[in-house]
Write an enzyme that holds these catalytic residues in place. Sequence first.
Site, mmCIF file in Angstrom:
data_model
loop_
_atom_site.group_PDB
_atom_site.id
_atom_site.type_symbol
_atom_site.label_atom_id
_atom_site.label_comp_id
_atom_site.label_asym_id
_atom_site.label_seq_id
_atom_site.Cartn_x
_atom_site.Cartn_y
_atom_site.Cartn_z
ATOM 1 N N LYS A 82 -2.797 11.380 -8.016
ATOM 2 C CA LYS A 82 -2.403 10.275 -7.134
ATOM 3 C C LYS A 82 -3.538 9.251 -7.008
ATOM 4 O O LYS A 82 -4.725 9.606 -6.994
ATOM 5 C CB LYS A 82 -2.018 10.846 -5.770
ATOM 6 C CG LYS A 82 -1.394 9.863 -4.788
ATOM 7 C CD LYS A 82 -0.968 10.619 -3.534
ATOM 8 C CE LYS A 82 -0.476 9.699 -2.428
ATOM 9 N NZ LYS A 82 -0.097 10.473 -1.219
ATOM 10 N N SER A 157 4.045 9.236 0.820
ATOM 11 C CA SER A 157 3.311 8.253 0.045
ATOM 12 C C SER A 157 3.060 8.688 -1.402
ATOM 13 O O SER A 157 2.421 7.962 -2.160
ATOM 14 C CB SER A 157 1.965 7.969 0.716
ATOM 15 O OG SER A 157 1.156 9.143 0.754
ATOM 16 N N SER A 181 3.600 13.628 3.007
ATOM 17 C CA SER A 181 3.604 12.847 1.774
ATOM 18 C C SER A 181 3.768 13.636 0.487
ATOM 19 O O SER A 181 3.958 13.033 -0.566
ATOM 20 C CB SER A 181 2.334 12.006 1.677
ATOM 21 O OG SER A 181 2.350 10.961 2.611
#
Length: 466
Positions: A82, A157, A181
């Site tokens: 990420k 996210s 997330s």
Amino acid sequence: MTTEPTAPLSATAMAEALERRAVTPATLLADALARVARADATLGAFVHLDPDGAARAAAEAGARQAAGRRLSPLDGVPVAVKDNIWVAGMPAHWGSRMWSDFTPPCDDIVVERLRAAGAVIIGKTNTPEFALSGRTDSPLHGKARNPWNPALTPGGSSGGSVAAVAAGMVPFSVATDAGGSTRIPASYTGLYGLRPSNGRLARRHGFPPMGIDFQAVGILARELADLELAYGLLAGPDERDPASLRFPPPRAAGRPRIGWFARYEGELVHPEVEAAVIECARLLEAAGYEVTPCPPPYDVALVRRVWGAISSAGAARAAELHPERWRKEASGAIAAAAERGLAMSAVDYVRALDGLAALRAQVSENWGAADVYLCPSAASPAWAIDDEFPAEIGGKPGHAAAQNTFATWVNAVGHPGLSIPGRPHADGRPLGVQLVGRFGGEADLFALARVIAAAAPWTRPPFPAW
């Protein structure tokens, strides 16, 4: 050696094929990059690719394979990371125009461990600004889309990570979870998503935390075996992270006791999400576990007040690292959060910390005899990508806070949470259910997830072909 794979392989299948030399790391990398080339223009999963660095890592893994000296089962397996996690040599934009030219000077610990295991990091995945949104729409990189239906959000996210994994670009991705997330996007895309106990995946280098210790490094995978494989290689203590040294001994042998709830009084939940939780509770009961309905052990209004204050202060701190830029370059949501944070007094912030302490004490007092809680991962399935939140949930108007009803309390107390696929929605959209353990209780979550997967009377639909 075989030719390029024609269908996505799991990490465990890749590891087995690499071990018996039926495939090379270079072949697996070529396949991963070809899948990215086919799908990413539509899905917006990646914000940076490193084909040259990945090729070097794959070549090194191939040399070890040829010499019979593979470092681990992940040696030669392509993976993603990420965008808010530091990887030396790759940009870390944090989804923000303010960090558009930033490249971190070093790896965070989880990336060190990926490299030490021989994993081939192909690139960084999309996240909203500061990883602070329930959908992924970065002002710098734009939207990530759901592989099951690009008209739907993959959530946030970690929206880029779930898009990459669900589309078969990589078998798993390392991500983060501060308010749900990993678990919430996993539920929208038919994946397994782990938010481990605080400290289980050690951290040292990275961006300033938005919410003190709410955020943990997590893992997203198509297959539970892949998630467990990655977890087994990435978890563990490191003296640079004191939180990683503070784990209780494993729970005494015996089957974990399960408490479950499928709704929170006064909050929205889709009827099919509720039904999926109830179905999993019955499966576990039929498998011989002690399963007891119980009320949620947390006050969701307190969770939201605490998270709202702490994350606003975190947004203000991060924005003020660019005092001349942030009001012009931040997204509207982050600018508003930063303004709220700047308006807080020291007393306001300490009151938020007092609220967090009260919440943690409340959950400890209310936990009861259960070893694991079973509940929804998110209040609804994925929704239209251009909407901030679902227009309706269970026939009632949606709102921005609905999706965190069942997720953020886990971050507040620092416990492990695992989202697993439940019976899909009648229209085919994935749904997730969540297992939440005591601190340090990841093993119980994996064991119960295996039981549910083996006993499930439904079949997880085939992932979309990309």
